[in-house]
Design a protein around this motif. Structure first.
Motif, PDB file in Angstrom:
ATOM      1  N   ALA A 110       4.126  -9.031   1.028  1.00 26.25           N
ATOM      2  CA  ALA A 110       3.082  -9.725   1.786  1.00 26.25           C
ATOM      3  C   ALA A 110       1.715  -9.138   1.466  1.00 26.25           C
ATOM      4  CB  ALA A 110       3.366  -9.624   3.287  1.00 26.25           C
ATOM      5  N   ILE A 111       1.670  -7.807   1.281  1.00 27.84           N
ATOM      6  CA  ILE A 111       0.427  -7.122   0.896  1.00 27.84           C
ATOM      7  C   ILE A 111       0.024  -7.522  -0.524  1.00 27.84           C
ATOM      8  CG2 ILE A 111      -0.616  -4.863   0.447  1.00 27.84           C
ATOM      9  CD1 ILE A 111      -0.191  -5.226   3.365  1.00 27.84           C
ATOM     10  N   ILE A 112       0.994  -7.490  -1.426  1.00 27.51           N
ATOM     11  CA  ILE A 112       0.728  -7.808  -2.828  1.00 27.51           C
ATOM     12  C   ILE A 112       0.297  -9.266  -2.985  1.00 27.51           C
ATOM     13  CG2 ILE A 112       1.795  -7.989  -5.109  1.00 27.51           C
ATOM     14  CD1 ILE A 112       3.597  -5.611  -4.254  1.00 27.51           C
ATOM     15  N   LYS A 113       0.961 -10.160  -2.264  1.00 29.09           N
ATOM     16  CA  LYS A 113       0.632 -11.582  -2.332  1.00 29.09           C
ATOM     17  C   LYS A 113      -0.803 -11.843  -1.914  1.00 29.09           C
ATOM     18  CE  LYS A 113       2.243 -16.113  -0.712  1.00 29.09           C
ATOM     19  NZ  LYS A 113       3.236 -16.819   0.152  1.00 29.09           N
ATOM     20  N   LYS A 114      -1.321 -11.020  -1.026  1.00 28.78           N
ATOM     21  CA  LYS A 114      -2.689 -11.157  -0.534  1.00 28.78           C
ATOM     22  C   LYS A 114      -3.695 -10.594  -1.544  1.00 28.78           C
ATOM     23  CE  LYS A 114      -5.364 -12.131   3.147  1.00 28.78           C
ATOM     24  NZ  LYS A 114      -5.498 -13.460   3.750  1.00 28.78           N
ATOM     25  N   GLY A 115      -3.203  -9.962  -2.598  1.00 28.45           N
ATOM     26  CA  GLY A 115      -4.095  -9.440  -3.631  1.00 28.45           C
ATOM     27  C   GLY A 115      -4.376  -7.955  -3.535  1.00 28.45           C
TER      28      GLY A 115
ATOM     29  N   LYS B  54      -3.955 -12.290   9.178  1.00 29.17           N
ATOM     30  CA  LYS B  54      -5.079 -12.204  10.114  1.00 29.17           C
ATOM     31  C   LYS B  54      -6.058 -11.092   9.746  1.00 29.17           C
ATOM     32  CE  LYS B  54      -2.684 -14.160  14.128  1.00 29.17           C
ATOM     33  NZ  LYS B  54      -2.262 -13.917  15.542  1.00 29.17           N
ATOM     34  N   ASP B  55      -5.771 -10.382   8.650  1.00 23.84           N
ATOM     35  CA  ASP B  55      -6.673  -9.337   8.154  1.00 23.84           C
ATOM     36  C   ASP B  55      -6.869  -8.222   9.175  1.00 23.84           C
ATOM     37  OD1 ASP B  55      -8.193  -8.378   6.022  1.00 23.84           O
ATOM     38  OD2 ASP B  55     -10.057  -9.138   6.871  1.00 23.84           O
ATOM     39  N   LEU B  56      -5.783  -7.822   9.835  1.00 22.43           N
ATOM     40  CA  LEU B  56      -5.858  -6.793  10.874  1.00 22.43           C
ATOM     41  C   LEU B  56      -5.522  -5.408  10.305  1.00 22.43           C
ATOM     42  CD1 LEU B  56      -4.159  -8.631  13.889  1.00 22.43           C
ATOM     43  CD2 LEU B  56      -6.604  -8.271  13.490  1.00 22.43           C
TER      44      LEU B  56
END
Length: 261
Positions: free
Chosen positions: A129-134, A94-96
């Motif tokens: 989860a952070i890394i997967k998002k780039g 959700k980019d929070l």
């Protein structure tokens, strides 16, 4: 050299850090005395306990801090300290959260009160989860998660995963603490990439103290180039959204022996 404080809670009245604008002024004045030229404001964001407007609230206060810091010739950049837990995937999706100044770097932490076993069992999953998002996680104050024995292999595992390792000036200067022992062990092994103050107050503990830390490390035997890399150069690379440099330095043992006489 102007120090870059990559981790600090200078933005007032939005977390457990600086509480008032007046205290923020005092902290900024102290930061200037300590040679800090750049500050990344990193208010706490806790996964699962944030409203959808938390980013706007934090950015508004950080913008106020930016204006205030100009009086002290200090540049302020936006960011957050994202507490990772079982809700992290949803928060990321959700980019929070606030990456550091719109870069791909995100300052991340785990609950330091929880047992070390919990940190080692879960933290890397949340980081993925952070890394997967780039994004590239900066692991905040890693020396504080190990309550008895520092697991060097696990720290190396996080580095191999792609994480940037940060330690606190306060831990380095608190010579009788386990946090100090952990931080110095990691420094000896070139396993620290950035040093920040994790400022929460203008007086007492956890204050802006970069110059004090720099002088201690140099006197302890670390090369000036090493200290500059960790307290200035790598942080600037992060602000520019560029790769950091992994240190390869050796401590001068003679200086250490003289320091302890």
């Amino acid at each position: 050299m102007g120090y870059v404080d990559i981790h600090g809670h200078y933005a007032w009245d939005i977390d457990d850090g600086i509480s008032t604008k007046n205290e923020a002024e005092q902290a900024l004045a102290l930061a200037r005395e300590q040679g800090i030229s750049d500050i990344v404001a990193t208010p706490h964001f806790t996964s699962g306990f944030m409203s959808s407007d938390i980013k706007d609230i934090a950015l508004d206060r950080i913008n106020e801090l930016k204006e205030l810091a100009r009086q002290f010739d200090i540049n302020v950049y936006s960011g957050c300290e994202l507490m990772l837990n079982e809700n992290s995937t949803e928060v990321v999706e959700k980019d929070l959260f606030l990456p550091i100044e719109n870069t791909h770097y995100v300052l991340c932490e785990y609950n330091v009160i929880k047992p070390t076993d919990s940190f080692m069992e879960h933290f890397d999953d949340y980081l993925r989860a952070i890394i997967k998002k780039g994004y590239i996680p900066i692991v905040a104050h890693i020396e504080r998660y190990f309550h008895s024995v520092l697991d060097i292999d696990y720290v190396q595992y996080l580095i191999d995963l792609g994480c940037v390792i940060q330690v606190n000036t306060t831990s380095i200067l608190d010579k009788q603490s386990l946090h100090h022992k952990n931080a110095m062990t990691l420094l000896d092994r070139n396993m620290v990439h950035v040093i920040g103050t994790d400022t929460h107050r203008a007086q007492g503990g956890r204050i802006p103290n970069m110059q004090e830390c720099y002088k201690y490390l140099v006197k302890y035997g670390y090369p000036k180039a090493y200290c500059q890399l960790l307290m200035d150069e790598n942080a600037h690379q992060i602000l520019l959204d560029k790769p950091i440099t992994h240190p390869k330095y050796k401590r001068h043992l003679i200086k250490k022996m003289l320091h302890h006489k």
